[in-house]
Design an enzyme around this catalytic site. Structure first.
Site: not given
Length: 170
Positions: A21, A27, A137
């Site tokens: 990420c 994440r 996100d």
């Protein structure tokens, strides 16, 4: 992203996977933690190596975001990773590199050569309900955002492991 049975990667008995990420604090550490947890539950530790990284250097050395950690702990999963930046050498080392969104996919692909393209994809390529194909996100989404990301990543990790487990010689 398909994992073709005739691909040399899927004929091996050990898979190295890196989840990617932007900052490597929300994440991708969640994906790393969930995937490692699933591997442990299935007693497949000897067949997988799991890591995560970020395409930026914003948070190098930091633990996962506290909201990501709380959400994972609520589901019995501990996030152990420390943020690091994805490097070009990771393209050679890992068998599968799964980005959380199109921007990070683009960033990884910019480092890649044609030899690497078959191992790069999106996390949600393995999600049975892929939506727009991206793991959002959660940073500004409050607790619900982190729970949503957890559920997306969990589904995706379960399907990825189901696919790869069929190729593992126990």
């Amino acid at each position: 992203m398909d994992t073709p049975v005739n691909d040399p990667i899927t004929r091996e008995n050990h898979y190295k996977i890196c989840f990617v990420c932007l900052g490597n604090i929300c994440r991708s550490p969640t994906a790393e933690g969930i995937f490692q947890h699933l591997i442990n539950e299935r007693d497949l530790e000897n067949h997988f190596e799991v890591d995560s990284a970020g395409t930026s250097a914003y948070h190098i050395g930091e633990s996962a975001n506290s909201k990501s950690q709380r959400t994972a702990q609520k589901h019995g999963i501990t996030l152990h990773s420390k943020a690091r930046q994805f490097e070009a050498s990771d393209l050679d080392y890992y068998d599968f590199i799964l980005a959380m969104d199109n921007e990070n996919l683009k960033n990884v692909r910019q480092m890649a050569t044609g030899d690497h393209e078959h191992k790069i994809g999106l996390m949600r390529d393995f999600d049975p309900s892929p939506g727009d194909g991206e793991v959002p996100d959660p940073y500004y989404g409050g607790p619900e955002g982190f729970e949503n990301v957890f559920q997306i990543v969990k589904r995706s990790c379960e399907n990825l492991l189901n696919e790869l487990e069929r190729h593992v010689q126990k």
